[in-house]
Design a protein around this motif. Structure first.
Motif, PDB file in Angstrom:
ATOM      1  N   ASP A  92      34.371  -7.721  32.210  1.00  0.00           N
ATOM      2  CA  ASP A  92      35.371  -7.076  31.684  1.00  0.00           C
ATOM      3  C   ASP A  92      35.852  -7.883  30.642  1.00  0.00           C
ATOM      4  N   GLY A  94      37.518  -6.698  27.642  1.00  0.00           N
ATOM      5  CA  GLY A  94      38.927  -6.530  27.246  1.00  0.00           C
ATOM      6  C   GLY A  94      38.974  -6.752  25.860  1.00  0.00           C
ATOM      7  N   ILE A  95      40.192  -7.285  25.348  1.00  0.00           N
ATOM      8  CA  ILE A  95      40.404  -7.685  24.039  1.00  0.00           C
ATOM      9  C   ILE A  95      40.122  -9.181  24.026  1.00  0.00           C
ATOM     10  N   ARG A 131      37.839   0.967  36.736  1.00  0.00           N
ATOM     11  CA  ARG A 131      38.469   0.635  35.421  1.00  0.00           C
ATOM     12  C   ARG A 131      38.113   1.764  34.534  1.00  0.00           C
ATOM     13  N   LYS A 134      39.127   2.117  30.191  1.00  0.00           N
ATOM     14  CA  LYS A 134      40.340   1.499  30.108  1.00  0.00           C
ATOM     15  C   LYS A 134      40.207   0.040  29.619  1.00  0.00           C
ATOM     16  N   ILE A 135      40.521  -0.311  28.259  1.00  0.00           N
ATOM     17  CA  ILE A 135      40.628  -1.463  27.769  1.00  0.00           C
ATOM     18  C   ILE A 135      41.908  -2.283  28.062  1.00  0.00           C
ATOM     19  N   SER A 136      41.885  -3.442  28.893  1.00  0.00           N
ATOM     20  CA  SER A 136      43.008  -3.853  29.297  1.00  0.00           C
ATOM     21  C   SER A 136      43.433  -4.923  28.386  1.00  0.00           C
ATOM     22  N   GLU A 137      44.797  -5.181  27.843  1.00  0.00           N
ATOM     23  CA  GLU A 137      45.193  -6.282  27.280  1.00  0.00           C
ATOM     24  C   GLU A 137      45.132  -7.718  27.968  1.00  0.00           C
ATOM     25  N   GLY A 138      45.056  -7.857  29.189  1.00  0.00           N
ATOM     26  CA  GLY A 138      44.971  -9.182  29.741  1.00  0.00           C
ATOM     27  C   GLY A 138      45.576  -8.708  31.397  1.00  0.00           C
ATOM     28  N   GLU A 140      43.016 -10.877  32.330  1.00  0.00           N
ATOM     29  CA  GLU A 140      41.578 -11.356  32.100  1.00  0.00           C
ATOM     30  C   GLU A 140      40.872 -10.852  30.660  1.00  0.00           C
ATOM     31  N   SER A 141      40.163 -11.604  30.100  1.00  0.00           N
ATOM     32  CA  SER A 141      39.590 -11.150  28.789  1.00  0.00           C
ATOM     33  C   SER A 141      38.426 -12.012  28.757  1.00  0.00           C
ATOM     34  N   CYS A 156      35.758 -16.855  32.234  1.00  0.00           N
ATOM     35  CA  CYS A 156      36.888 -15.827  31.907  1.00  0.00           C
ATOM     36  C   CYS A 156      37.701 -16.594  31.159  1.00  0.00           C
TER      37      CYS A 156
END
Length: 211
Positions: A92, A94-95, A131, A134-138, A140-141, A156
């Motif tokens: 994952d 993410g950003i 998921r 979808k790219i999550s802001e947090g 977790e990155s 992580c």
């Protein structure tokens, strides 16, 4: 950019000496990392394992760095899982925060029970499917989990801006997930001691490129 780990195993009775040798050699290793364009390299210790995580420009650089670290530690440790041999079990990304002051690390390890690697992967594939795109802001990155010969190592970067005390709903969800996971693995690090009442050591940051 390639995310790639490798794992060394310290020889019996050589843990303290091996860690000291790595720290002593790290200025030279860091110079090599910088020259070769490696970013975000770190080594983490738990039990007799050294989990080496890095972000590299190409596969050749991964091999060169692993060979250099192994050479510096040849008296104290053996290669347990070479670069390219650790299946990716979950991701994952993410950003990713380039400014590492914005994150804190969560690095962990478990040991899979015999024959349980496919089930571990299946359960985490479900999370990826849920998921979707979808790219999550947090929070977790830059999150990856790897299988080193039956030992799980996770890296992580948790985004500090999302830090908060767990809600009761989050606690219940975490307890349910981790209790199910105990069917297929045993923890080496202390991540779930608050659930199980067991006592494990926290993973230790040994060296870090961008400290």
């Amino acid at each position: 950019m390639i995310r790639s780990p490798f794992v060394l195993k310290l020889k019996e009775g050589k843990k303290a000496e091996g860690i000291a040798a790595l720290r002593g050699a790290f200025p030279g290793i860091k110079s090599m990392l910088d020259q070769k364009g490696v970013d975000n390299f770190s080594v983490w210790g738990i039990e007799n394992f050294l989990f080496c995580y890095g972000e590299y420009p190409d596969e050749g650089t991964v091999s060169a760095v692993a060979e250099e670290v192994a050479k510096e530690l040849c008296v104290y440790a053996d290669m347990f899982a070479s670069p390219g041999t650790l299946p990716l079990m979950y991701h994952d990304i993410g950003i990713v925060r380039e400014d590492k002051s914005l994150i804190r690390h969560r690095v962990f390890s478990t040991k899979l029970k015999d024959g349980c690697a496919p089930e571990y992967k299946r359960r985490h594939d479900v999370l990826i499917e849920q998921r979707g795109d979808k790219i999550s802001e947090g929070p977790e990155s830059n999150f990856t989990i790897w299988n080193a010969n039956g030992y799980i190592f996770g890296y992580c970067e948790l985004v500090r801006a999302f830090d908060h005390e767990m809600t009761e709903e989050e606690k219940e969800s975490t307890i349910a997930w981790e209790t199910r996971q105990l069917e297929i693995m045993d923890w080496l690090t202390d991540d779930t001691d608050w659930i199980t009442g067991q006592k494990h050591d926290a993973i230790e940051l040994i060296v870090q490129q961008n400290a």
